[in-house]
Design an enzyme around this catalytic site. Sequence first.
Site, PDB file in Angstrom:
ATOM      1  N   LEU A 104       0.823  -1.206   0.000  1.00 35.65           N
ATOM      2  CA  LEU A 104       0.000   0.000   0.000  1.00 35.65           C
ATOM      3  C   LEU A 104       0.864   1.266   0.000  1.00 35.65           C
ATOM      4  CD1 LEU A 104      -2.337  -1.510   2.692  1.00 35.65           C
ATOM      5  CD2 LEU A 104      -2.928  -1.217   0.276  1.00 35.65           C
ATOM      6  N   PRO A 105       0.280   2.408  -0.397  1.00 35.90           N
ATOM      7  CA  PRO A 105       1.087   3.617  -0.591  1.00 35.90           C
ATOM      8  C   PRO A 105       1.615   4.287   0.674  1.00 35.90           C
ATOM      9  CG  PRO A 105      -0.947   3.707  -1.888  1.00 35.90           C
ATOM     10  CD  PRO A 105      -1.083   2.560  -0.942  1.00 35.90           C
TER      11      PRO A 105
ATOM     12  N   ASN B 144      -3.107   4.396   4.665  1.00 31.72           N
ATOM     13  CA  ASN B 144      -3.689   3.299   3.885  1.00 31.72           C
ATOM     14  C   ASN B 144      -3.550   1.972   4.623  1.00 31.72           C
ATOM     15  OD1 ASN B 144      -2.232   5.050   1.238  1.00 31.72           O
ATOM     16  ND2 ASN B 144      -4.441   4.771   1.367  1.00 31.72           N
TER      17      ASN B 144
ATOM     18  N   THR C 291       5.880   0.749   2.445  1.00 28.50           N
ATOM     19  CA  THR C 291       6.910   1.527   3.143  1.00 28.50           C
ATOM     20  C   THR C 291       6.196   2.557   4.003  1.00 28.50           C
ATOM     21  OG1 THR C 291       8.489   1.225   1.332  1.00 28.50           O
ATOM     22  CG2 THR C 291       8.931   3.009   2.893  1.00 28.50           C
TER      23      THR C 291
ATOM     24  N   LYS D  97      14.470   0.032   5.081  1.00 27.94           N
ATOM     25  CA  LYS D  97      13.945   0.565   3.822  1.00 27.94           C
ATOM     26  C   LYS D  97      14.033   2.083   3.774  1.00 27.94           C
ATOM     27  CE  LYS D  97      11.838   1.066  -0.069  1.00 27.94           C
ATOM     28  NZ  LYS D  97      10.463   0.699  -0.355  1.00 27.94           N
TER      29      LYS D  97
ATOM     30  N   LYS E 164       7.188  11.095   0.153  1.00 27.65           N
ATOM     31  CA  LYS E 164       6.628  10.485   1.373  1.00 27.65           C
ATOM     32  C   LYS E 164       7.699   9.743   2.157  1.00 27.65           C
ATOM     33  CE  LYS E 164       5.033   6.515   1.244  1.00 27.65           C
ATOM     34  NZ  LYS E 164       5.496   5.115   1.521  1.00 27.65           N
TER      35      LYS E 164
END
Length: 335
Positions: free
Chosen positions: A102-103, A107, A133, A208, A283
């Site tokens: 998911l973004p 979310n 992420t 990440k 983001k």
Amino acid sequence: MSRGKSMAAFFRGSQNFLQKFNKHVCFANVSSRAMASKTPVGFIGLGNMGSHMAKNLLKHGYPVFASDIFPESCKEIQDLGAQVLDSPAEVADRADRIITMLPSSPNVIEVYTGLKGILKKVKKGSLLIDSSTIDPSVSKEMAKEAEKMGAVFMDAPVSGGVGAARSGKLTFMVGGVEEEFTAVQELLTCMGTNVVYCGEVGTGQAAKICNNMLLAISMIGTAETMNLGIRLGLDPKLLSKILNMSSGRCWSSDTYNPVPGVMEGVPSASNYQGGFGTTLMAKDLGLAQDTATNTKTAIPLGSVSHQIYRVMCARGYAQKDFSSVFQFLREEENQ
């Protein structure tokens, strides 16, 4: 027969029975694991990355129950054999191993804890793997909520981009209960070549975030370098070749070059369409900035990169691949 010999014979008989029983149990466990290895997998989030990841699960013989907020994203995977369901809750009702891609943090929170979220119908013992992420603190929160329902949540964000997602060569950074890593690895190796255990829940996200901060910095550096070389009269393909046989070589120069015409099969060759969006990079850099602030860590280049990508989002680059920073720099010069 003496009492001692009788007892010895009894113990030998018992030992033989236990050995045979243990062999039978081991065989049964192996058989159940083999059968379980092809049990259905839920997949939620069929964007640029998730769609390819789900396809690779299908290629490896896993039945897939899929869901996405945008129905049009489901058509291709449905045509390939996946069963499309209307909500994350429905997926959780049909599968006890679920992957989400998911973004952003909001979310993830909605998909897991919303009115039609996974945790509304999750089965006890389910394995929930989130490859989004997001903020590490959100991963930890989701793990606690999943534990209340008798499920296990692990974070497993990815690196490698759309190309690696398509070819099944992603790198997964996994955080969570170490005892569950083998089960996680079984699924993730269908979609990636590197699956690395990082530690407790949230450490996959930490790895990440660090990776993507470096990626942003190196992409901006590559774009600036290529632009300067072109201004100095160098052919961009020649300059790229020189960089990639020299100490300046990096992933942004040799695999994902931001200059149109230098490489085929990358977003810069198709007007920066597809790939990893500028909004998503902004983001992720925001996550790096937040965690740096919380840990009192100096990230001057990371902070500058964050501001550059935020400006790009405001200047019409939001939906373009993050390598469009090259185009952004060129246009800035002409203003």
